[in-house]
Write an enzyme that holds these catalytic residues in place. Sequence first.
Site, PDB file in Angstrom:
ATOM      1  N   ASP A  87       0.824  -1.215   0.000  1.00 13.95           N
ATOM      2  CA  ASP A  87       0.000   0.000   0.000  1.00 13.95           C
ATOM      3  C   ASP A  87       0.858   1.265   0.000  1.00 13.95           C
ATOM      4  O   ASP A  87       2.033   1.240   0.347  1.00 13.95           O
ATOM      5  CB  ASP A  87      -0.957   0.017   1.207  1.00 13.95           C
ATOM      6  CG  ASP A  87      -0.236  -0.121   2.544  1.00 13.95           C
ATOM      7  OD1 ASP A  87       0.832  -0.774   2.601  1.00 13.95           O
ATOM      8  OD2 ASP A  87      -0.736   0.424   3.554  1.00 13.95           O
TER       9      ASP A  87
ATOM     10  N   GLU B 155      -0.626  -1.913   5.133  1.00 13.84           N
ATOM     11  CA  GLU B 155       0.257  -1.903   6.308  1.00 13.84           C
ATOM     12  C   GLU B 155       0.207  -0.556   7.014  1.00 13.84           C
ATOM     13  O   GLU B 155       0.414  -0.461   8.215  1.00 13.84           O
ATOM     14  CB  GLU B 155       1.699  -2.236   5.889  1.00 13.84           C
ATOM     15  CG  GLU B 155       2.659  -2.466   7.054  1.00 13.84           C
ATOM     16  CD  GLU B 155       3.102  -1.181   7.745  1.00 13.84           C
ATOM     17  OE1 GLU B 155       3.223  -1.169   8.981  1.00 13.84           O
ATOM     18  OE2 GLU B 155       3.313  -0.174   7.041  1.00 13.84           O
ATOM     19  N   GLU B 156      -0.059   0.492   6.234  1.00 17.35           N
ATOM     20  CA  GLU B 156       0.089   1.855   6.751  1.00 17.35           C
ATOM     21  C   GLU B 156      -1.056   2.307   7.651  1.00 17.35           C
ATOM     22  O   GLU B 156      -0.971   3.375   8.245  1.00 17.35           O
ATOM     23  CB  GLU B 156       0.212   2.855   5.588  1.00 17.35           C
ATOM     24  CG  GLU B 156       1.444   2.655   4.703  1.00 17.35           C
ATOM     25  CD  GLU B 156       2.738   3.118   5.372  1.00 17.35           C
ATOM     26  OE1 GLU B 156       2.687   3.560   6.538  1.00 17.35           O
ATOM     27  OE2 GLU B 156       3.785   3.027   4.717  1.00 17.35           O
TER      28      GLU B 156
ATOM     29  N   ARG C 232      17.920  -7.437  14.588  1.00 16.70           N
ATOM     30  CA  ARG C 232      17.824  -7.281  16.035  1.00 16.70           C
ATOM     31  C   ARG C 232      17.053  -8.450  16.626  1.00 16.70           C
ATOM     32  O   ARG C 232      16.014  -8.837  16.111  1.00 16.70           O
ATOM     33  CB  ARG C 232      17.136  -5.970  16.414  1.00 16.70           C
ATOM     34  CG  ARG C 232      17.308  -5.657  17.885  1.00 16.70           C
ATOM     35  CD  ARG C 232      16.776  -4.281  18.265  1.00 16.70           C
ATOM     36  NE  ARG C 232      17.057  -4.071  19.661  1.00 16.70           N
ATOM     37  CZ  ARG C 232      18.143  -3.483  20.150  1.00 16.70           C
ATOM     38  NH1 ARG C 232      19.042  -2.990  19.337  1.00 16.70           N
ATOM     39  NH2 ARG C 232      18.310  -3.378  21.446  1.00 16.70           N
TER      40      ARG C 232
ATOM     41  N   HIS D 195       8.070   8.487   4.465  1.00 16.21           N
ATOM     42  CA  HIS D 195       6.832   9.276   4.552  1.00 16.21           C
ATOM     43  C   HIS D 195       7.046  10.750   4.178  1.00 16.21           C
ATOM     44  O   HIS D 195       6.199  11.592   4.462  1.00 16.21           O
ATOM     45  CB  HIS D 195       6.161   9.155   5.943  1.00 16.21           C
ATOM     46  CG  HIS D 195       5.695   7.773   6.269  1.00 16.21           C
ATOM     47  ND1 HIS D 195       4.683   7.497   7.167  1.00 16.21           N
ATOM     48  CD2 HIS D 195       6.087   6.564   5.805  1.00 16.21           C
ATOM     49  CE1 HIS D 195       4.498   6.179   7.246  1.00 16.21           C
ATOM     50  NE2 HIS D 195       5.345   5.599   6.428  1.00 16.21           N
TER      51      HIS D 195
HETATM   52 MN    MN Z   1       6.550   0.843   5.731  1.00 14.28          MN
END
Ligand code: MN
Length: 389
Positions: free
Chosen positions: A80, A138-139, A177, A363
């Site tokens: 997306d 996802e956003e 991580r 973004h």
């Molecule tokens: Mn992302």
Amino acid sequence: MLTKLFSKLKDYYPEMVEIRRYLHQHPELSFQEVNTANYIASYYEKLGIQVQTGVGGNGLVAKIHGNHPGKTVALRADFDALPIQDEKDVPYKSTVPGVMHACGHDGHTATLLVLAKAINELKDDLHGTYVMIHQHAEEYAPGGAVSMIEEGCLNGVDAIFGTHLWASEPIGKIQYRTGPIMAAADRFEITIQGKGGHGAQPHKTKDSIVVGAQLVTTLQQIVSRRVNPIDPAVVTIGSFVADNAFNVISDKAKLIGTVRTFNEELRDFISTEIERIVKGTCITADCSYTYEYVKGYPAVVNHKDMTEYFIELAKEIDSVNMVEEAEMQMGGEDFAYYLQHVKGTFFFTGAKPKNGDGTYPHHHPKFDIDEEAMLVAAKALGAAAINFN
Ligand code: MN
């Protein structure tokens, strides 16, 4: 086998770029990604790969079966875009006003599609099953992962791997991580109901702006005075609205903010603390309030054994020149949900543009990636999947 895979990926790199640029020009917002989903489906259909569409919304799941028995490994890419106007001056800039791939999900999708093509060509020699999860939305919480999992995208899956192209880190770098890597991302809304009136007669009103201003500062004491300093947490007020004329005392004020944490107990503690402060402040000022705390994605918590397995592999990849531990990120990711169901790891693939007018953060209206990062990501995901068997 990895040598064969890597050489195929290298040969197909121009196709990866072509796909990424097409998607970049045709971005779609979360939950509206119908054309992107069709594009992904037709790519698999042309290759003769089994693909299931409409999984939990616009999501897709493609499966490639190796010729030999083995474990099932899932790889995930989101697809997306964001409600941002593309301000880049490049031939592949977004053609959709106000919508842009400003987080690299176009690159994630191109990476996974071409990796699937390469794995499919090697399937006669491969063990196990490869599940390509193309996730929508996802956003925007609640995100696509939850509904895709509910509709069975992880059924039979033994492990999952995912990556985010990461524009702050140079090409060739992989960051891993163990344990928490990205934060739980929540939203809260506070409405203060005072009593409006004339700006010259404050004694006849209950000034919601004064209460709101107190809250903005007092809420900062949660992290600075109530949370153990070694436990990362953020409380941010992103919006404070009490719009009025200059000579009016505001009847109502609304504050909206976000909370970021890595630990569930702390997450609940902060939610409770916010309300305690709101309640106390409103009692003092004789105002009433409403308070809503909406939990977003939980923290992304990588599994230790899968992360250690991945680190060793990543070091062997020819186009990787640095493998280092990532800092914990306060940003959120709904990859978190997959890791609550199956073991796996989520890592960052350096994607910092080499030239152009500098690096813009994710973004940002001028966000871009170094496309070569897709080749690195494809090799890393492919190695993690194939070596698992
Ligand atoms: Mn992302």
